[in-house]
Scaffold this motif. Sequence first.
Motif, PDB file in Angstrom:
ATOM      1  N   THR A 281      15.679  25.738 -20.194  1.00 10.53           N
ATOM      2  CA  THR A 281      15.701  26.646 -21.382  1.00 10.53           C
ATOM      3  C   THR A 281      14.919  26.046 -22.593  1.00 10.53           C
ATOM      4  O   THR A 281      15.007  26.854 -23.736  1.00 10.53           O
TER       5      THR A 281
ATOM      6  N   LYS B 118      15.609  23.966 -24.771  1.00 17.64           N
ATOM      7  CA  LYS B 118      16.789  23.551 -25.651  1.00 17.64           C
ATOM      8  C   LYS B 118      16.884  21.854 -25.546  1.00 17.64           C
ATOM      9  O   LYS B 118      16.103  21.448 -24.631  1.00 17.64           O
TER      10      LYS B 118
ATOM     11  N   ASP C 234      22.650  18.727 -25.659  1.00 17.02           N
ATOM     12  CA  ASP C 234      23.402  19.825 -25.231  1.00 17.02           C
ATOM     13  C   ASP C 234      24.466  19.505 -23.951  1.00 17.02           C
ATOM     14  O   ASP C 234      25.553  20.020 -24.342  1.00 17.02           O
TER      15      ASP C 234
ATOM     16  N   TYR D  23      20.778  31.258 -28.639  1.00 11.34           N
ATOM     17  CA  TYR D  23      20.855  31.125 -26.938  1.00 11.34           C
ATOM     18  C   TYR D  23      20.885  32.413 -26.206  1.00 11.34           C
ATOM     19  O   TYR D  23      21.903  33.115 -26.442  1.00 11.34           O
TER      20      TYR D  23
END
Length: 451
Positions: A302, A304, A308, A327
């Motif tokens: 992702t 990210k 997370d 997102y």
Amino acid sequence: MPEARTGPEGASPPDPPTLLRSRAYLVLLALAALIGVPVSAAAFGFLALVSEVQPLIYTDLPKSLGFDGTPLWWPLPLLAVGGLLTGLTIRYLPGHGGHEPTAGFKTTGPPTPIELPGIFLAALATLCFAAVLGPEAPLLALGGGLAAGAVRMVRRDPPEQVTAVLGAAGSFAAISSLLGSPLLGAFLLMEASGLGGPMLALVLVPGLLAAGIGALIFVGLGSWSGLGTYSLALHDVPEVRDPTAAEFGWALVIGLSAAFVGVGIRWLAVRLETHVERRRVPATLVMGLVVAGLAIGYAEGTGKAATDVLYSGQTALGPLLTHSAAYSVGALLLLVLCKGLAYCVSLSSFRGGPIFPAMFVGAAGGILFSHLPGLSLVGGFAMGIGAMSAAMLGLPLVSVLLATLLIGTQGLTVMPLVIVAVVVSYVATAWLTPPPAPEPGPEARPGRQQP
């Protein structure tokens, strides 16, 4: 029916109103207030320690070793060390590191003093080294154990009821601000313990007093130290509209989805736990590496942050809602999958509480559903939290309060939706969960001859 005995040996205990007016109960309240001060200070210190150590070993340590930021592979050694320390603590220290998370959120009697170091160290290794569990269960155990230990220091052989009540008061004080409100912590303990009937007030009042004093201690220490209160709260919640018929339909879908996900997480966690117990230390280390692998895979897929997936998700709920537009649907799907599996693996082997990871998984799932027509962002966020909490905790009232009080004044608007999602999730979970195997009767027990 035999007649009730009226002599001293058969005298019935005093009724609750009489106990409330007694001098002994006033002494009990005073003790609860006194115990609330050091226990809440100790709980604040524990949360402050965890909050300081987490960035120290995840962010500062790699930089001090010469890396430009935290490497993508850093969760692997981080969780390997955490798994090793947790496994050693559970295996060799008294108390097995405290409550087994796969058993669900339950309140038991306060631990003995000899068990407290093991509970503290197992929780510290779990929370600081990024396993996916929260601090609430260790805080309850530590608060109850410290309070019961203080009672035994004052009086060598205290009555069992006094130790139990003051131990519960210590637990109230320890989580007084963690969930955002002392009342929410009180409801959590009340529903988890099954308290009810005329005796409820006798146990609840000392706990509420300790929780109120504990909240004041948290606020005072947070202001004095500049560290904050470590309280669950969101400060940037978008406006919501009144619920629509379509959103009530989504409440049914979210409730059923959370039930299936929650039952699946628990089922897999219990089965993993049976393998972990056979070789506790190496297996816990391997489970830590699995959590790290899930976080790395999510970050690779992702773009990210791996955080997370790591940690309990308590402090990540606010940023997730605030930056939800960043997102994509694919990223949210992968987040729910990786966080849910990491949560499952952590339940099977580490030590901590199940509340915050369940809330985060539910929140991510609710935001995912909000990409579909007819569901608002905040409505999906709140329903996901409530439904997933009900599926994992089995506490419907607390689940509604967790989802609605978290988002402040907007919670009143979405509360009807949350209630429907929670009820559907709670009932569906009961239907999907197989009943426990009946215990063998006396005639079937080993060593007993059949007539």
